[in-house]
Design an enzyme around this catalytic site. Structure first.
Site, PDB file in Angstrom:
ATOM      1  N   GLU A   7       1.411  -1.091  -0.211  1.00  0.00           N
ATOM      2  CA  GLU A   7      -0.575  -0.131  -0.258  1.00  0.00           C
ATOM      3  C   GLU A   7       1.190   1.546   0.349  1.00  0.00           C
ATOM      4  OE1 GLU A   7      -1.833   0.999   3.545  1.00  0.00           O
ATOM      5  OE2 GLU A   7      -3.976   2.312   2.035  1.00  0.00           O
ATOM      6  N   ASP A  46      -2.465  11.958  -1.771  1.00  0.00           N
ATOM      7  CA  ASP A  46      -2.715  13.089  -1.398  1.00  0.00           C
ATOM      8  C   ASP A  46      -2.841  14.332  -3.270  1.00  0.00           C
ATOM      9  OD1 ASP A  46      -2.000  13.837   1.150  1.00  0.00           O
ATOM     10  OD2 ASP A  46      -0.226  13.312   0.478  1.00  0.00           O
TER      11      ASP A  46
END
Ligand SMILES: C[S@@+](CC[C@H](N)C(=O)[O-])C[C@H]1O[C@@H](n2cnc3c(N)ncnc32)[C@H](O)[C@@H]1O
Length: 228
Positions: A44, A119
């Site tokens: 991840e 982000d």
């Protein structure tokens, strides 16, 4: 990203097995470095507080899960979560995922790569800082085993579509395949903290899954991340 202070981690908690500093790694990888049991490995990118890592590692003991998180406090928090739960098939690397994929991840080695709510870097001039750029998508593709999966979820529609364009133009990944949305009855039923935040605020979430075609094993980097 606007985030609340993280709860304190007990100084008595031993993080030595669950938290690895990327800077402390000198290649090439040695077998047994991260996991002692050899089983399919999923990575991840940007694991935040580690909800996905803990849920996935707890629910699938026959697979290994490795988070890579650039925020040192978040990497520590996610590692603490794994350590407290005694999950030996979960680990967190504290460092930059782009550097990690470029330098260390071997070709055709990962069963899946997960990228949840990266982000957004909203301003156009900042978009080059996004973790999913053309080179990174090619590195992710190269890292996957044949049939290996890339899971990409975001609540930023423009990031979603521009990333799908980059995948289509710059990789041979197949997809996007639809991802069914699961009902969440409990806080921990959400895949990640950001999924929970978006869904509870009524913000749309865009989800896609891609799969790798057969590997060209001649393209390689690094060595095996699994233990013997
Ligand atoms: C918006 S948060 C999402 C966290 C988590 N995936 C979730 O959905 O709750 C994005 C995370 O990616 C991390 N991140 C950003 N750039 C990264 C990079 N180059 N390598 C590793 N982590 C990164 C950030 O520190 C942050 O924890």
């Amino acid at each position: 990203m606007g985030r609340r202070a993280l709860p304190k981690i007990s100084p008595l908690l031993d993080l030595s097995r669950h938290l690895i500093e990327l800077n402390a790694i000198v290649g090439p990888w040695q077998p047994g470095w991260l996991f002692h049991v050899q089983q399919p490995l999923e990575v991840e990118i940007g694991s935040g507080k580690g909800l996905f890592l803990a849920t996935a590692a707890g629910g699938q003991p026959d697979r290994n899960f490795l988070g890579i998180e650039i925020g040192a406090k978040y990497a520590r928090f996610a590692a603490a979560r794994l350590a407290r739960a005694g999950l030996e098939n979960g680990r967190v690397i504290s460092g930059d995922a782009v550097h990690f994929f470029r330098e260390f991840v071997p070709a055709c080695s990962l069963a899946a790569v997960h990228v949840y709510f990266p982000d957004p870097w909203w301003k156009k001039r900042h978009r080059k800082r996004r973790v999913l750029h053309a080179e990174m998508l090619q590195a992710i593709e190269r890292s996957l085993v044949p049939g290996g999966r890339l899971h990409f979820w975001t609540d930023v529609e423009e990031y979603f579509h521009s990333t799908l364009d980059l995948i289509r133009e710059g990789t041979g990944l197949r997809g996007p395949f639809d991802v069914p949305v699961r009902d969440a009855e409990h806080d921990l039923d959400y895949r990640t903290h950001f999924e929970r935040r978006s869904r509870l605020s009524g913000i749309a979430v865009f989800r896609a899954e891609f799969r790798r075609q057969p590997c060209d094993a001649s393209v390689s980097a690094g060595t095996d991340l699994n233990g013997p």
